[in-house]
Write a protein that holds these residues in place. Structure first.
Motif, mmCIF file in Angstrom:
data_model
loop_
_atom_site.group_PDB
_atom_site.id
_atom_site.type_symbol
_atom_site.label_atom_id
_atom_site.label_comp_id
_atom_site.label_asym_id
_atom_site.label_seq_id
_atom_site.Cartn_x
_atom_site.Cartn_y
_atom_site.Cartn_z
ATOM 1 N N GLU B 175 0.695 11.777 1.619
ATOM 2 C CA GLU B 175 0.226 11.068 0.419
ATOM 3 C C GLU B 175 0.826 9.675 0.318
ATOM 4 O O GLU B 175 1.951 9.441 0.763
ATOM 5 C CB GLU B 175 0.642 11.842 -0.837
ATOM 6 C CG GLU B 175 0.002 13.191 -0.956
ATOM 7 C CD GLU B 175 0.848 14.114 -1.796
ATOM 8 O OE1 GLU B 175 0.378 14.542 -2.859
ATOM 9 O OE2 GLU B 175 2.002 14.391 -1.389
ATOM 10 N N PHE B 176 0.062 8.786 -0.283
ATOM 11 C CA PHE B 176 0.607 7.474 -0.617
ATOM 12 C C PHE B 176 -0.063 6.947 -1.874
ATOM 13 O O PHE B 176 -1.091 7.483 -2.313
ATOM 14 C CB PHE B 176 0.453 6.493 0.546
ATOM 15 C CG PHE B 176 -0.959 6.273 1.001
ATOM 16 C CD1 PHE B 176 -1.735 5.267 0.428
ATOM 17 C CD2 PHE B 176 -1.515 7.057 2.019
ATOM 18 C CE1 PHE B 176 -3.036 5.053 0.858
ATOM 19 C CE2 PHE B 176 -2.811 6.847 2.444
ATOM 20 C CZ PHE B 176 -3.574 5.845 1.865
ATOM 21 N N ALA B 177 0.561 5.926 -2.445
ATOM 22 C CA ALA B 177 0.022 5.348 -3.679
ATOM 23 C C ALA B 177 -0.292 3.877 -3.433
ATOM 24 O O ALA B 177 0.398 3.208 -2.663
ATOM 25 C CB ALA B 177 1.035 5.476 -4.804
ATOM 26 N N THR B 178 -1.334 3.385 -4.064
ATOM 27 C CA THR B 178 -1.666 1.970 -3.974
ATOM 28 C C THR B 178 -1.788 1.405 -5.384
ATOM 29 O O THR B 178 -1.967 2.141 -6.345
ATOM 30 C CB THR B 178 -3.006 1.743 -3.250
ATOM 31 O OG1 THR B 178 -4.030 2.437 -3.961
ATOM 32 C CG2 THR B 178 -2.968 2.221 -1.819
ATOM 33 N N GLY B 179 -1.661 0.085 -5.455
ATOM 34 C CA GLY B 179 -1.795 -0.580 -6.745
ATOM 35 C C GLY B 179 -2.691 -1.784 -6.603
ATOM 36 O O GLY B 179 -2.910 -2.266 -5.493
ATOM 37 N N GLY B 180 -3.219 -2.261 -7.720
ATOM 38 C CA GLY B 180 -4.123 -3.396 -7.638
ATOM 39 C C GLY B 180 -4.279 -4.127 -8.952
ATOM 40 O O GLY B 180 -3.376 -4.118 -9.794
ATOM 41 N N TYR B 181 -5.427 -4.743 -9.106
ATOM 42 C CA TYR B 181 -5.718 -5.528 -10.308
ATOM 43 C C TYR B 181 -5.864 -4.618 -11.517
ATOM 44 O O TYR B 181 -6.200 -3.441 -11.394
ATOM 45 C CB TYR B 181 -7.010 -6.311 -10.105
ATOM 46 C CG TYR B 181 -6.855 -7.463 -9.153
ATOM 47 C CD1 TYR B 181 -6.542 -8.730 -9.639
ATOM 48 C CD2 TYR B 181 -7.002 -7.300 -7.786
ATOM 49 C CE1 TYR B 181 -6.393 -9.804 -8.782
ATOM 50 C CE2 TYR B 181 -6.850 -8.366 -6.918
ATOM 51 C CZ TYR B 181 -6.550 -9.618 -7.423
ATOM 52 O OH TYR B 181 -6.389 -10.682 -6.579
ATOM 53 N N GLY B 182 -5.603 -5.219 -12.674
ATOM 54 C CA GLY B 182 -5.766 -4.466 -13.916
ATOM 55 C C GLY B 182 -4.726 -3.378 -14.074
ATOM 56 O O GLY B 182 -4.986 -2.363 -14.711
ATOM 57 N N ASP B 189 -4.593 11.074 -0.655
ATOM 58 C CA ASP B 189 -4.118 12.219 0.108
ATOM 59 C C ASP B 189 -4.945 12.276 1.388
ATOM 60 O O ASP B 189 -6.181 12.360 1.325
ATOM 61 C CB ASP B 189 -4.303 13.497 -0.731
ATOM 62 C CG ASP B 189 -3.590 14.684 -0.102
ATOM 63 O OD1 ASP B 189 -3.436 14.679 1.150
ATOM 64 O OD2 ASP B 189 -3.188 15.586 -0.852
ATOM 65 N N GLN B 190 -4.255 12.208 2.533
ATOM 66 C CA GLN B 190 -4.982 12.184 3.807
ATOM 67 C C GLN B 190 -5.808 13.449 4.028
ATOM 68 O O GLN B 190 -6.758 13.455 4.798
ATOM 69 C CB GLN B 190 -3.992 12.055 4.962
ATOM 70 C CG GLN B 190 -3.310 10.726 5.036
ATOM 71 C CD GLN B 190 -2.568 10.589 6.340
ATOM 72 O OE1 GLN B 190 -3.149 10.685 7.403
ATOM 73 N NE2 GLN B 190 -1.270 10.389 6.254
ATOM 74 N N ARG B 191 -5.424 14.529 3.328
ATOM 75 C CA ARG B 191 -6.162 15.783 3.515
ATOM 76 C C ARG B 191 -7.461 15.779 2.730
ATOM 77 O O ARG B 191 -8.309 16.617 2.931
ATOM 78 C CB ARG B 191 -5.281 16.967 3.058
ATOM 79 C CG ARG B 191 -4.102 17.190 3.969
ATOM 80 C CD ARG B 191 -3.021 17.989 3.298
ATOM 81 N NE ARG B 191 -2.449 17.287 2.141
ATOM 82 C CZ ARG B 191 -1.273 17.590 1.576
ATOM 83 N NH1 ARG B 191 -0.549 18.579 2.045
ATOM 84 N NH2 ARG B 191 -0.826 16.912 0.546
ATOM 85 N N LYS B 192 -7.569 14.825 1.786
ATOM 86 C CA LYS B 192 -8.807 14.736 1.003
ATOM 87 C C LYS B 192 -9.406 13.355 1.192
ATOM 88 O O LYS B 192 -9.199 12.466 0.364
ATOM 89 C CB LYS B 192 -8.515 14.989 -0.478
ATOM 90 C CG LYS B 192 -8.023 16.390 -0.741
ATOM 91 C CD LYS B 192 -7.580 16.510 -2.185
ATOM 92 C CE LYS B 192 -6.874 17.839 -2.416
ATOM 93 N NZ LYS B 192 -6.094 17.826 -3.661
ATOM 94 N N PRO B 193 -10.113 13.145 2.278
ATOM 95 C CA PRO B 193 -10.615 11.807 2.574
ATOM 96 C C PRO B 193 -11.788 11.412 1.677
ATOM 97 O O PRO B 193 -12.296 12.232 0.922
ATOM 98 C CB PRO B 193 -11.061 11.913 4.040
ATOM 99 C CG PRO B 193 -11.365 13.357 4.237
ATOM 100 C CD PRO B 193 -10.496 14.129 3.298
#
Lengths: 697, 344
Positions: B175-182, B189-193
């Motif tokens: 798993e990883f988390a990303t961030g962005g605008y707003g 989750d790589q297991r749930k593409p």
């Protein structure tokens, strides 16, 4: 570029100093058919060369004139001077608001300026260089590893004359120290005592009998004439008579050398503290005069001593007596001992007129020294010094600007105004010939312009621009608009500067520009974000229409997942989304429709109908979505258990259908890609629903 | 101000990013600097050795980078320090260093624009592994693997620019988390593409002006909590178990008097501060360190007053806490310098 194009057919006749030549490496076959020149960032010229079908762009960095300080060091000075400058400006404004006068000329004002000056001084040179008292080895007379800069020397010179009121009483001694620190700088244009000492020091190891070398005695008198007592005493102790094997038969000679050395180290000085240097310091003038008279009488006594006749070393005899003449202020000896006029000038302060005098008589003395030692070439510091002694603020400014560039002018101008109300007025009054701004503002603007032209320093330019009352804000706006919106770090810094100076209208414009830029480059999310931040409804409405084209094409649920993030970005209804709020409602409708599709729950279906009606009522819902929306909701219209739409709701939908059939006659109408019988099945479903609803009601 | 010894080292080059090189050596401390020389318009990654006594911070090794570094991470793999950097031209570079001599052993790269089409991209390296995730403003999410001699990558998502990502952090090997605008955060989750498995909606407060997430951190002991820092001095934690309710730790726009704001401008980086031992009840967010555009390097702890370690007249672009000596912090100053702090 072929050099002959310049040499033979120059467009503008070139006069003045010899031109600097920058070779270009373009690798194009000659001849060059076209050439276009424009300024790139900073002092870089961008040349576009065309030769036949080939073309090349080369950038040439036009060297900054000051080779003493490299660009990276200039930037460090620029960064470091921001905080002291900003502090001084805030002190100035708080004092002037306190006194309710525009002029911050105030009794304690110079103390603030002195603090500022000291901070900048530290920035320029680190710790103050000391010339003499470093005893690292017997053969070290002067330090040669650390070279001071002219900039540092110029700053300190201005500080001595204009700011430091406390040490005004011992101004001559401060000049003595100044020369001791910076004499080495003058070596570039003429012979100096420092330069001669350095040369002599190099050969020191090879000289067998030092007192037989005439240079030894020359240098002793030279160093003494400018007051480098430590160097003189250290050199005297190198005298051969101190050597243990010779002490017995040269006892008298050694006694004389030592007597002179003691006299030198006891020289009275009118200064607050010794800083570890030789000489007896006196703070008050009467004490000093008493000691001075006593010391002079001791010298005279030694000069008339009978021991000289018994001294058989001719060179020692002559050399030592010459030193006594220097100390007694013999003008001929001083002239011989010094190399150029500033050294002679300093020796005057030490041995002829050791008291402070008015600046006018200091100027006269300087003129006299220049006559005695005419200068063949003028050093950049000399011009500054004469300007200061002339009490001509404009000349000082011009010298600073010509020789040291805009940084020094913009920062030293603060020092110049502390001296007198007159120069304060001169520098701060608005001038018609400068476009209605003052000299101070002009130089700050010029410096800010330099800062603005570099990618790493543009962000400190606002500090200087905002201190300019007349034109600063206008130029700041220009500067902010000019920055690229492409990179987030620059963009965010730009917005941060707007926030600091409360330039909301600029920041909102910049955000609009950024929004449109990102939109055009296909970063739709970023574009929408910035347009939302800028609260630009009209732009959002316009891009919404473009966005719906792509939504309309990908109405299936799978690709709609990509839109999720974008719809999240649009946020709640309170955020301005313009026409884009449709997307939000559309997503809600899709979600509720999805719930309905599986089960048979009437509640879920009612919710979906609510969303549908909201969508159809909303004026921002694009017309081209009406039919697909209704088609998607066929299941709701034909709900088994009960009619979900009321009579009025059904009428609303029917009206919309009517509008659509009218719109079909227009030219821009695009037929949605739906099954051929879609329209008729919708009509049928609506009619059925209407009938059932009427029956129910 | 907290007690700390600070040393500043002018670089005469713009420092785009700094990291400690995780190296367990009693005598040497190494820092990795991403530098940009504006005079020659060239970029490089340099390894500097830091010695507190006698004080020195000297360049040991320099690797010329084809363009400016936009994101820099360090880790170790099989006891070897590993540096990964993404550049503004979209290339990605893995540098393997020699722990004993701080030399470069090998290098592997992906060319320009292979991963991202846009200048800014963010990268994170999995601990003790050679798997790397990159995200960009172009809306692409890639996983990169270092093989024997080559790099392989696969694109796991492409929003086509509809969503931009500005920060990324691994939570677990899957798993990883990303961030962005707003102020948005996404959980993957790589297991749930096929897209993010969970999304955090930014508009938790109607009054709040929105902003951009610049940095994310996830503590190995609390993988369900995602710590994020961004515009307007905002630092918040998103607990996956409390889906849409963020815990605001700092923020000018928060409109919440109970939360003190450490900064008012961009929070460029946020990291859990393992140096501070707090009375950690499991409900509280662990203490963290931030650096900001308005020149603050400080520590924030839920329910406590923020502590400033450094208040500079210029921006602090990035910082790193030494994982072996958590009292040591290195940070890059906008005015072409690096500062190293040793906390007492």
């Amino acid at each position: 570029m072929a050099s002959d194009t310049v040499g033979n057919g120059s467009l503008v006749p070139f006069t003045g100093d010899s031109a600097a030549v920058y070779p270009l490496h373009h690798g194009l076959p000659l001849p060059i058919s076209r050439l276009s020149i424009s300024w790139s960032r900073g002092n870089t010229l961008r040349l576009s060369l065309f030769a036949g079908a080939a073309a090349k762009v080369v950038e040439v960095k036009v060297n900054s004139e000051d080779s003493e300080i490299p660009d990276a060091h200039w930037r460090r000075i620029a960064y470091g001077s921001v905080a002291p400058f900003a502090l001084l400006q805030s002190q100035r404004s708080s004092i002037s608001s306190l006194l309710k006068t525009p002029s911050p000329y105030h009794s304690d004002w110079w103390e603030h300026v002195l603090q500022y000056s000291k901070e900048i001084g530290t920035l320029l040179g680190g710790s103050k260089l000391t010339n003499s008292p470093i005893i690292e080895g017997p053969n070290i007379l002067v330090k040669t590893d650390e070279m001071p800069t002219c900039l540092q020397a110029a700053w300190e010179l201005i500080e001595i004359f204009y700011v430091d009121k406390q040490s005004q009483a011992w101004l001559p001694e401060r000049l003595v120290d100044w020369l001791a620190d910076y004499d080495s700088l003058f070596t570039s244009t003429h012979e100096t005592i420092h330069g001669k000492l350095v040369d002599f020091q190099k050969e020191l190891g090879n000289i067998q009998v030092i007192e037989d070398d005439p240079r030894y005695w020359d240098l002793l008198s030279s160093a003494l004439s400018v007051g480098w007592l430590d160097v003189v005493v250290r050199m005297l102790r190198l005298h051969g008579s101190y050597q243990l094997d010779q002490l017995s038969n040269r006892e008298l000679e050694n006694g004389l050398v030592e007597a002179v050395a003691v006299l030198i180290s006891k020289m009275p000085r009118l200064r607050p503290e010794s800083d570890g240097k030789l000489g007896d310091c006196y703070k008050s003038k009467p004490d000093f005069i008493k000691a001075w008279e006593k010391w002079r009488s001791q010298i005279t006594k030694l000069d008339h001593s009978p021991f000289w006749i018994q001294c058989d070393n001719q060179q020692t005899h002559e050399g030592l007596r010459n030193l006594l003449q220097i100390m007694l202020g013999n003008i001929e000896s001083l002239c011989l001992a010094t190399c150029y006029w500033i050294e002679l000038y300093i020796s005057h302060f030490l041995y002829i007129r050791p008291f402070t005098m008015g600046i006018e008589s200091m100027y006269n003395l300087a003129e006299k020294c220049i006559q005695l030692k005419p200068q063949s070439s003028i050093h950049r510091l000399t011009g500054l010094m004469i300007g200061i002694l002339e009490e001509n603020t404009e000349v000082v400014l011009a010298e600073c600007s010509r020789e040291f560039g805009p940084w020094l002018v913009a920062h030293a101008i603060e020092l110049l105004t502390t001296g007198s109300e007159q120069s304060e007025i001169l520098l701060h009054e608005d001038r018609y010939n400068l476009g209605g701004i003052s000299i101070v503002e002009l130089h700050r603007l010029a410096y800010a312009q330099i800062l603005s032209s570099h990618a790493l320093t543009w962000q400190i330019a606002p500090i200087y621009l905002t201190s300019c009352m007349k034109q600063g804000m206008g130029l700041l706006e220009n500067l902010l608009y000019r920055q690229s919106v492409q990179h987030n770090d620059v963009l965010l810094k730009n917005i941060e500067i707007c926030r600091l100076y409360e330039l909301d209208h600029i920041s909102s414009n910049i955000m609009k520009i950024a929004g449109v830029y990102h939109w055009k480059h296909g970063h739709k999310g970023a574009g929408v974000f910035w347009l939302q931040q800028a609260q630009d409804r009209s732009c959002l409405d316009r891009i919404a229409q473009q966005l719906f084209d792509s939504v309309g094409k990908s109405i299936s649920d799978e690709s709609f997942k990509k839109w999720e993030g974008m719809i999240e970005l649009l946020g709640s209804e309170s955020n301005p989304a313009g026409g884009l709020e449709f997307l939000h409602k559309y997503r809600d409708f899709k979600k509720s429709l999805k719930k309905v599709s599986g089960g048979k729950s009437t509640d879920a279906a009612r919710q979906a109908v609510g969303s549908l009606i909201l969508l159809m009522k909303n004026p921002s819902t694009p017309q081209r979505f009406w039919l697909p929306l209704l088609h998607d909701s066929l299941k709701l219209l034909n709900w088994q258990d009960c009619p979900l739409l009321s009579v009025s709701e059904t009428n609303l939908l029917l009206n919309k259908l009517q509008e659509l059939s009218l719109a079909k006659l227009c030219a821009h109408y695009t037929e949605p890609s739906l099954p051929p019988n879609a329209l008729s099945s919708i009509r049928l479903a609506l009619a059925t629903n209407l009938g059932r609803a009427i029956l129910d009601e | 101000m907290a007690m700390a010894t600070t040393h500043r080292f002018p670089q005469f080059k713009y420092v785009d990013a700094v990291r400690w090189l995780p190296l367990q050596s009693p005598f040497h401390r190494f820092a990795v600097l991403a530098l940009f020389d504006s005079d020659t318009d060239s970029s490089s990654i340099q390894i500097h050795s830091f010695n507190p006594n006698p004080l020195s911070f000297d360049s040991q090794f320099s690797w010329p980078s084809p363009s400016r570094i936009s994101s820099l991470r360090t880790s170790h793999f099989l006891q070897k320090p590993l540096i990964v950097a993404s550049t503004s031209s979209g290339s990605l570079h893995f540098l393997f260093a020699d722990p004993s001599h701080a030399e470069l052993l090998s290098e592997a790269s992906l060319p320009d624009a292979a991963l991202h089409s846009l200048p800014a991209s963010s990268v994170d390296l999995m601990d003790a592994a050679v798997e790397c995730v990159t995200v960009g403003e172009d809306g692409r999410v890639n996983l990169v693997n270092v093989g024997e001699s080559n790099l392989s990558y696969r694109r796991i998502f492409d929003s086509g620019g509809l969503v931009s990502y500005t920060a990324v952090r691994w939570a677990s090997p899957m798993e990883f988390a990303t961030g962005g605008y707003g102020f948005s955060l996404q959980w993957w989750d790589q297991r749930k593409p096929g897209g993010p498995v969970s999304q955090f909606k930014g508009d938790w407060d109607k009054k709040l002006t929105s902003g951009i997430v610049h940095s994310i951190d996830i503590h190995p002991s609390r993988k369900h909590t995602c710590l994020a820092g961004g515009s307007l001095g905002t630092v918040f934690a998103w607990d996956l178990r409390w889906q849409q309710q963020p815990i605001i730790l700092s923020g000018a726009g928060a409109g919440n008097a109970a939360v003190q704001s450490i900064s008012e401008s961009e929070v460029w980086e946020v990291q859990y501060d393992c140096c501070i031992k707090s009375n950690t009840s499991s409900t509280r967010i662990l203490p963290s360190m931030i650096c900001s555009e308005d020149g603050i390097l400080g520590v924030i702890e839920q329910g406590e007053e923020p502590v400033e370690l450094l208040a500079e007249p210029c921006a602090i672009n990035s910082f790193d806490i030494d994982r072996h000596n958590p009292s040591d912090v290195i940070c890059s100053l906008e005015w072409e310098a690096v500062a190293i702090l040793t906390r007492q």
